[in-house]
Scaffold this active site. Structure first.
Site, short mmCIF file in Angstrom:
data_model
loop_
_atom_site.label_atom_id
_atom_site.label_comp_id
_atom_site.label_asym_id
_atom_site.label_seq_id
_atom_site.Cartn_x
_atom_site.Cartn_y
_atom_site.Cartn_z
N LYS A 30 7.07 13.88 0.83
CA LYS A 30 5.63 13.72 0.38
C LYS A 30 5.27 15.02 -0.51
CE LYS A 30 4.53 16.04 5.00
NZ LYS A 30 3.99 15.84 5.89
N TYR A 258 -7.20 42.46 -14.86
CA TYR A 258 -8.68 42.06 -14.76
C TYR A 258 -8.99 43.05 -13.41
CZ TYR A 258 -8.21 38.13 -17.62
OH TYR A 258 -8.26 37.17 -18.50
C1 LIG Z 1 5.16 16.13 6.87
C2 LIG Z 1 5.34 15.55 8.18
C3 LIG Z 1 6.64 15.55 8.78
C4 LIG Z 1 7.70 16.85 8.32
O1 LIG Z 1 6.89 18.01 8.96
P1 LIG Z 1 7.81 19.42 8.55
O2 LIG Z 1 7.35 20.33 9.53
O3 LIG Z 1 7.92 19.78 7.42
O4 LIG Z 1 9.29 19.09 9.19
C5 LIG Z 1 6.99 14.93 9.90
N1 LIG Z 1 6.25 13.83 10.35
C6 LIG Z 1 5.05 13.70 9.72
C7 LIG Z 1 4.36 12.58 10.07
C8 LIG Z 1 4.49 14.41 8.52
O5 LIG Z 1 3.48 14.10 7.85
#
Ligand SMILES: *Cc1c(COP(=O)(O)O)cnc(C)c1O
Length: 370
Positions: A30, A258
């Site tokens: 993702k 800045y």
């Molecule tokens: C993002 C996610 C993971 C992965 O988690 P990490 O801490 O990055 O290993 C696993 N399961 C779900 C449902 C997620 O949304």
């Protein structure tokens, strides 16, 4: 951003060896594979033989299909009803979190004249999504009803809230998950063919591999983010570097950036580097963070601008325009990890990595270079 495919492979292999050969690997890709570039990441993960891929949104899943991914793709965030038709058309596996989702899914499946695979999420303490673990009948009834209408119930999962720091919480959540699983009356079709039970994220896969069940869902560890001080550190995967584009011999009292928040105390040398918060370098690192130049650690001085950042190279007299400056990664004996940056910025590695913007090119290569 320079990304090492071999490091991603190595971290995946470490998760795989922790959970053993029985658990299928469903790496989470993702948010553009946590900011590293999803297409290149998927090439590496597919070549390593992962079973499926996890995303958050239907749009991310549809993009994977468009790029040629044929293995299972699971959409983990609850999907709005308006995007279910696209999901069904792309043969994505969806998750159900409320009884209404089964209704919507059945409708989408009917509209497409086919079926849709669904994994039921059980809320064992995360609270943001899923059916309450104490009321398995609420979802098994809904699932059974929808099963006759094209909704294939092919998995069940929960999500851990504190696996990065606390084994007790994992045991508690796993116990609740098991209670829910055994308390439900499995809907028609469940148990026939593939039915996947899964719970573990990266931290869970390393801390409590005994709960690997049928599949695990690693994310951050694959991409080089640590998952707890007491767990092994990942191999760094991404480095963020930019070049010096201007050097200034500052006189005592000269002001910088800045708000003129830095003022030269004596003669100083300032190097302007071609990266800023517009590339995703956290602005909060101004007057606080570090970088590496010619193997030496230097301070970020003044406020970070949208396009440039200035570092103090007074102690690196040989530094000159064209030099590579490392904000995340190694240079000689020195190294700055994404977790170092996250700590200084008061956040987590996930936010640092996903914060890098499209302006920063993602270069996937195992050769050294900026
Ligand atoms: C993002 C996610 C993971 C992965 O988690 P990490 O801490 O990055 O290993 C696993 N399961 C779900 C449902 C997620 O949304």
């Amino acid at each position: 951003m320079h990304v090492r495919p071999s490091a991603l492979r190595e971290n995946l292999a470490r998760i795989a060896s922790s959970v053993g050969p029985e658990a299928r690997l469903v790496p989470m890709v993702k948010a553009d594979a946590y900011g590293l570039g999803v297409e290149a990441a998927v090439d590496v993960l597919e070549a390593a033989g992962v079973w499926g891929l996890g995303v958050a949104t239907v749009e991310e899943g549809v993009a994977l299909r468009a790029s040629g991914v044929t293995r299972p793709v699971i959409v983990f965030s609850p999907a709005p009803a308006s995007s279910l038709a696209d999901a069904v058309a792309a043969d994505l596996t969806l998750t159900a979190s409320m009884a209404q989702a089964f209704e919507d899914l059945a409708e989408a499946a009917a509209g497409a004249g086919g079926g849709v695979d669904v994994h039921v999420e059980v809320d064992t303490g995360m609270g943001r999504a899923g059916f309450d673990w104490r009321a398995p009948e609420a979802w098994s009834d809904a699932a059974r009803e929808a099963a006759g209408r094209g909704v294939r119930w092919t998995g069940c999962f929960t999500h851990l809230h504190s696996a990065d720091g606390d084994a007790d919480s994992v045991h508690t959540q796993w116990g609740r998950f098991q209670e829910a699983l055994s308390g439900m009356e499995r809907a028609a079709g469940v148990g026939e063919g593939d039915f996947l039970v899964h719970a573990l994220n990266s931290a869970g896969a390393l801390r409590c591999p005994e709960y690997a069940a049928d599949a695990v869902r690693p994310g951050i560890f694959l991409y080089g983010g640590g998952v707890g001080a007491d767990l092994p550190a990942p191999t760094p995967v991404a480095a963020v570097r930019a070049r010096v584009v201007h050097v200034k011999e500052a006189r005592p009292g000269d002001t910088l950036g800045y708000g003129a928040t830095h003022r030269a105390k004596g003669p100083e040398r300032w190097a302007t580097v071609a990266i800023g918060y517009g590339d995703g370098l956290p602005r909060i690192l101004g007057n606080r963070g570090h970088a590496l130049v010619r193997g030496r650690k230097v301070r970020i001085i003044g406020r970070i601008s949208m396009d440039v950042t200035v570092v103090d190279i007074s102690d690196v007299p040989a530094a000159e325009p064209g030099d590579v400056v490392t904000f995340i990664g190694a240079d000689g004996e020195e190294e700055i990890t994404v977790d170092d940056v996250a700590e200084l910025a008061g956040t987590i590695s996930y936010e640092i990595l996903t914060g890098f913007t499209p302006r920063l090119p993602r270069i996937w290569s195992d050769r050294d270079g900026p």
